[in-house]
Design a protein around this motif. Structure first.
Motif, PDB file in Angstrom:
ATOM      1  N   PRO A 250      -2.647   0.303  13.158  1.00 20.92           N
ATOM      2  CA  PRO A 250      -3.956   0.757  12.673  1.00 20.92           C
ATOM      3  C   PRO A 250      -3.884   1.084  11.179  1.00 20.92           C
ATOM      4  N   VAL A 251      -4.959   0.789  10.465  1.00 26.29           N
ATOM      5  CA  VAL A 251      -5.067   1.131   9.043  1.00 26.29           C
ATOM      6  C   VAL A 251      -6.463   1.701   8.790  1.00 26.29           C
ATOM      7  N   PRO A 252      -6.673   2.418   7.676  1.00 27.44           N
ATOM      8  CA  PRO A 252      -8.006   2.957   7.376  1.00 27.44           C
ATOM      9  C   PRO A 252      -9.059   1.852   7.329  1.00 27.44           C
ATOM     10  N   PRO A 253     -10.299   2.166   7.685  1.00 22.61           N
ATOM     11  CA  PRO A 253     -11.332   1.126   7.825  1.00 22.61           C
ATOM     12  C   PRO A 253     -11.667   0.376   6.540  1.00 22.61           C
ATOM     13  N   ASP A 254     -11.362   0.945   5.380  1.00 21.17           N
ATOM     14  CA  ASP A 254     -11.680   0.269   4.121  1.00 21.17           C
ATOM     15  C   ASP A 254     -10.478  -0.484   3.537  1.00 21.17           C
ATOM     16  N   THR A 255      -9.433  -0.689   4.348  1.00 20.03           N
ATOM     17  CA  THR A 255      -8.212  -1.314   3.844  1.00 20.03           C
ATOM     18  C   THR A 255      -8.443  -2.783   3.500  1.00 20.03           C
ATOM     19  N   THR A 256      -7.886  -3.197   2.372  1.00 19.61           N
ATOM     20  CA  THR A 256      -7.864  -4.604   1.977  1.00 19.61           C
ATOM     21  C   THR A 256      -6.424  -4.994   1.661  1.00 19.61           C
ATOM     22  N   LYS A 257      -6.229  -6.256   1.343  1.00 21.98           N
ATOM     23  CA  LYS A 257      -4.894  -6.717   0.978  1.00 21.98           C
ATOM     24  C   LYS A 257      -4.367  -6.038  -0.281  1.00 21.98           C
ATOM     25  N   ASP A 258      -5.293  -5.545  -1.122  1.00 22.56           N
ATOM     26  CA  ASP A 258      -4.905  -5.076  -2.449  1.00 22.56           C
ATOM     27  C   ASP A 258      -4.904  -3.560  -2.631  1.00 22.56           C
ATOM     28  N   ASN A 259      -5.479  -2.811  -1.663  1.00 25.23           N
ATOM     29  CA  ASN A 259      -5.621  -1.370  -1.903  1.00 25.23           C
ATOM     30  C   ASN A 259      -4.748  -0.511  -0.988  1.00 25.23           C
ATOM     31  N   PHE A 260      -3.750  -1.105  -0.347  1.00 18.63           N
ATOM     32  CA  PHE A 260      -2.949  -0.363   0.630  1.00 18.63           C
ATOM     33  C   PHE A 260      -1.480  -0.705   0.422  1.00 18.63           C
ATOM     34  N   ASP A 261      -0.623   0.304   0.594  1.00 17.12           N
ATOM     35  CA  ASP A 261       0.819   0.113   0.419  1.00 17.12           C
ATOM     36  C   ASP A 261       1.435  -0.267   1.778  1.00 17.12           C
ATOM     37  N   PHE A 262       1.443  -1.558   2.101  1.00 15.28           N
ATOM     38  CA  PHE A 262       1.947  -2.022   3.391  1.00 15.28           C
ATOM     39  C   PHE A 262       3.456  -1.845   3.500  1.00 15.28           C
ATOM     40  N   ARG A 263       4.156  -1.970   2.411  1.00 12.82           N
ATOM     41  CA  ARG A 263       5.608  -1.779   2.434  1.00 12.82           C
ATOM     42  C   ARG A 263       5.940  -0.346   2.856  1.00 12.82           C
ATOM     43  N   ARG A 264       5.227   0.600   2.291  1.00 12.43           N
ATOM     44  CA  ARG A 264       5.450   2.006   2.648  1.00 12.43           C
ATOM     45  C   ARG A 264       5.112   2.255   4.119  1.00 12.43           C
ATOM     46  N   CYS A 265       4.065   1.597   4.617  1.00  9.40           N
ATOM     47  CA  CYS A 265       3.681   1.717   6.030  1.00  9.40           C
ATOM     48  C   CYS A 265       4.817   1.235   6.930  1.00  9.40           C
ATOM     49  N   LEU A 266       5.419   0.114   6.584  1.00 10.31           N
ATOM     50  CA  LEU A 266       6.543  -0.413   7.363  1.00 10.31           C
ATOM     51  C   LEU A 266       7.730   0.541   7.345  1.00 10.31           C
ATOM     52  N   HIS A 267       8.059   1.051   6.172  1.00 11.44           N
ATOM     53  CA  HIS A 267       9.187   1.971   6.058  1.00 11.44           C
ATOM     54  C   HIS A 267       8.959   3.236   6.877  1.00 11.44           C
ATOM     55  N   ALA A 268       7.722   3.747   6.849  1.00 10.51           N
ATOM     56  CA  ALA A 268       7.417   4.961   7.606  1.00 10.51           C
ATOM     57  C   ALA A 268       7.544   4.720   9.111  1.00 10.51           C
ATOM     58  N   ALA A 269       7.126   3.537   9.582  1.00  8.79           N
ATOM     59  CA  ALA A 269       7.204   3.239  11.011  1.00  8.79           C
ATOM     60  C   ALA A 269       8.648   3.098  11.477  1.00  8.79           C
ATOM     61  N   VAL A 270       9.501   2.578  10.633  1.00  4.40           N
ATOM     62  CA  VAL A 270      10.913   2.411  10.994  1.00  4.40           C
ATOM     63  C   VAL A 270      11.693   3.702  10.793  1.00  4.40           C
ATOM     64  N   GLY A 271      11.359   4.451   9.748  1.00  6.69           N
ATOM     65  CA  GLY A 271      12.114   5.655   9.424  1.00  6.69           C
ATOM     66  C   GLY A 271      13.220   5.401   8.439  1.00  6.69           C
ATOM     67  N   ALA A 272      13.114   4.310   7.688  1.00  6.12           N
ATOM     68  CA  ALA A 272      14.115   3.964   6.676  1.00  6.12           C
ATOM     69  C   ALA A 272      13.527   2.891   5.760  1.00  6.12           C
ATOM     70  N   GLU A 273      14.105   2.754   4.585  1.00  6.83           N
ATOM     71  CA  GLU A 273      13.662   1.723   3.666  1.00  6.83           C
ATOM     72  C   GLU A 273      14.488   0.453   3.857  1.00  6.83           C
ATOM     73  N   PHE A 274      13.876  -0.681   3.585  1.00  9.34           N
ATOM     74  CA  PHE A 274      14.539  -1.973   3.723  1.00  9.34           C
ATOM     75  C   PHE A 274      13.763  -2.998   2.899  1.00  9.34           C
ATOM     76  N   ASP A 275      14.376  -4.155   2.664  1.00  5.63           N
ATOM     77  CA  ASP A 275      13.725  -5.205   1.882  1.00  5.63           C
ATOM     78  C   ASP A 275      12.557  -5.807   2.661  1.00  5.63           C
ATOM     79  N   VAL A 276      11.474  -6.163   1.948  1.00  7.40           N
ATOM     80  CA  VAL A 276      10.284  -6.747   2.571  1.00  7.40           C
ATOM     81  C   VAL A 276       9.745  -7.847   1.669  1.00  7.40           C
ATOM     82  N   ASP A 277       9.515  -9.006   2.242  1.00  8.74           N
ATOM     83  CA  ASP A 277       8.887 -10.113   1.523  1.00  8.74           C
ATOM     84  C   ASP A 277       7.759 -10.640   2.405  1.00  8.74           C
ATOM     85  N   PHE A 278       6.491 -10.407   2.010  1.00  7.28           N
ATOM     86  CA  PHE A 278       5.345 -10.720   2.862  1.00  7.28           C
ATOM     87  C   PHE A 278       5.018 -12.211   2.858  1.00  7.28           C
TER      88      PHE A 278
END
Length: 532
Positions: A250-278
């Motif tokens: 789930p993401v906020p209702p006004d989310t777009t490809k450009d206004n949201f930090d998806f990398r940070r969302c992934l890191h928070a869900a895992v509980g650690a940082e890692f490399d990400v290439d979308f």
């Protein structure tokens, strides 16, 4: 509009995803001429619809594509394809197994499987290309449908250029997704349950995430429950082993490809940082939608065109392929002249309640029960109570798999069982009218599933010879294709709990009895939707 003498084909199928192509194969193998219309010339590289049940692999077995599908698997067979549910983050330390489909393996003929939908589609397209009765129109879209008492006309247009064609057929089936053109043109309405949640689908590459999750060997999909998300999931899945992933959340209702930090969302869900290439960022609305009927005259719908829901639990593609198996033999029987007048009506009668139950009793129930759990238990407030409840969830995860047993009890073409079709059931070896037949070995050493006929099959497990002969005569008189398998092997009769079992072309039991009573002609008439 259309006369009975100017038909181009017998069935037009609009939508060449897994459901539409599976239906084309089912029909084509039975000698029914069909035209498959699909707007994309190649499968789209979005890794949805990955979890395939044992029942779905039975379809691939009968469609002559099981081994090809297994060969297309993108995760090594020795790694495993199990699931895991975690609390808070994937690395929180609280996790348990999820969707252990191996628990019900003895009740099916095949093992389950996991691979991206585009790989599944490629296998199905190849199989369809081998069947002479199937014509394909890739790169074409349906624009209009008209029907009369003789048949249907489907107007299609090339997506590139100005090509136009009018296809004439006995029936059309819309397998063209949740925004189905065929459903809209037929005027079939939907009932929706909106959850007012915008969801993101991320497809990304990361070797670091693979290394982090090596602590969970044999797991290929991961569900994260977080208190802030009120029961809605953060869901990771492997596309291959080590590199490519997908993620729903789930993401906020006004989310777009450009206004949201998806990398940070992934890191928070895992509980650690890692490399990400979308590779892909897309959005979808979380809702359940059910067509109010599954056909309008000669126009039918199946798969997401008939029902759609969030990709929770791997029910979508499996439910759609079961639609294809159910509708395929009924269209065949009608076109070959051995169906009764009520047989095609039984498609919606059987399949629609099963999906309604799947959505209500499994998908939405999971959201609500997860929400209740997250509201009641928190390890930071009462660790002991949380850990006790978390342990109990493990048994609940097992019951979700064992309790999902779609059946057609109460169907008008099933004898001997009251009730109504539902996704809630129990897995048993007993042959029960309206339920999937469990596999059993024959005295020859082969499995019953190796011997089932393309039409109906009568299992004779010790009945007097005269009664089986009466079934043969009745089938010949009604022009119903019937294969009789006689086997008095010790143990087989007791396991099925019946002397006689009549099996439908979709491997569901139409009738079973431990007595040689009843009129075989009446039993067969009911099974094909004819009046006694």
């Amino acid at each position: 509009m259309t006369s009975s003498n100017d038909l181009d084909t017998q069935v037009v199928i609009v939508g060449g995803g897994p459901v539409g192509t599976g239906l084309a194969i089912d029909l084509g193998q039975r000698g029914i001429r069909c035209c498959l219309v699909e707007r994309y010339t190649e499968p789209q590289p979005i890794p949805k619809g990955q979890n395939l049940t044992q029942r779905t692999l039975e379809h691939f077995h009968f469609w002559g594509a099981e081994q090809q599908l297994r060969a297309a698997r993108t995760i090594p067979r020795d790694y495993g394809i199990g699931g895991l549910t975690a609390y808070g983050t994937l690395l929180s330390g609280y996790h348990h197994d999820w969707l252990q489909r191996e628990l019900v393996r003895p009740f099916y003929f095949t093992d389950n499987e996991r691979l991206p939908q585009y790989a599944t589609e490629a296998v199905l397209r190849q199989r369809a290309s081998e069947i002479a009765a199937i014509e394909t129109a890739y790169g074409w879209s349906a624009e209009n449908v008209a029907q009369d008492e003789h048949g249907v006309r489907v107007d299609i247009a090339a997506r590139k250029g100005d090509g136009r064609r009018a296809l004439r057929a006995n029936y059309v089936v819309g397998c063209d997704g949740s925004r189905s053109t065929i459903r809209e043109l037929a005027g079939i309405t939907q009932t929706r349950s909106d959850h007012d949640r915008l969801m993101v689908l991320l497809v990304f590459r990361s070797t670091g995430l693979h290394r982090l999750l090596e602590r969970f060997p044999g797991k290929s999909f991961y569900n994260v429950l977080h208190p802030d998300l009120k029961g809605y999931w953060q869901f990771f899945g492997r596309v291959d082993l080590g590199t490519t992933w997908f993620f729903h959340a789930p993401v906020p209702p006004d989310t777009t490809k450009d206004n949201f930090d998806f990398r940070r969302c992934l890191h928070a869900a895992v509980g650690a940082e890692f490399d990400v290439d979308f590779d892909h960022i897309g959005f979808w609305d979380l809702r359940v939608a059910t067509a109010d009927r599954y056909n309008d005259g000669r126009v039918f719908i199946a798969g997401d065109a008939a029902h759609s829901h969030p990709p929770y639990g791997g029910y979508g593609i499996n439910t759609g392929l079961e639609d294809a198996a159910n509708l395929g033999w009924k269209l065949t029987a009608t076109l070959q002249g051995w169906a009764g007048g009520r047989l095609l009506d039984s498609y919606g009668e059987e399949r629609r309640p099963v999906f309604a139950s799947t959505a209500r009793d499994f998908i939405e129930k999971a959201i609500h029960s997860d929400r209740d759990f997250l509201e009641r238990f928190n390890p930071q407030q009462d660790k002991s109570a949380f850990e006790h409840a978390w342990t109990e969830r493990q048994s609940g995860a097992r019951s979700e798999v064992s309790g999902f047993e779609p059946h057609y009890e109460g169907s008008s073409i099933v004898a001997g069982m009251t009730g109504q079709p539902s996704a809630i059931g129990s897995h048993e070896f007993a042959a029960r009218a309206g339920h999937h037949l469990a596999p059993q070995p024959l005295s020859s050493g082969r499995n019953i599933f190796d011997e089932l006929g393309e039409g109906f099959t009568l299992l004779d497990l010790g009945a007097p010879a005269a009664f089986a002969q009466e079934f043969r005569r009745a089938a010949d008189g009604l022009r119903v294709p019937l294969k009789v398998i006689s086997d008095t092997r010790a143990g087989g009769r007791e396991r099925y709990g019946a002397l006689l079992v009549l099996v439908r072309p979709d491997q569901f039991v139409a009738w079973a009895s431990d007595r040689t009573s009843g009129n075989p002609a009446d039993i067969l008439k009911r099974a094909v939707g004819a009046d006694p």
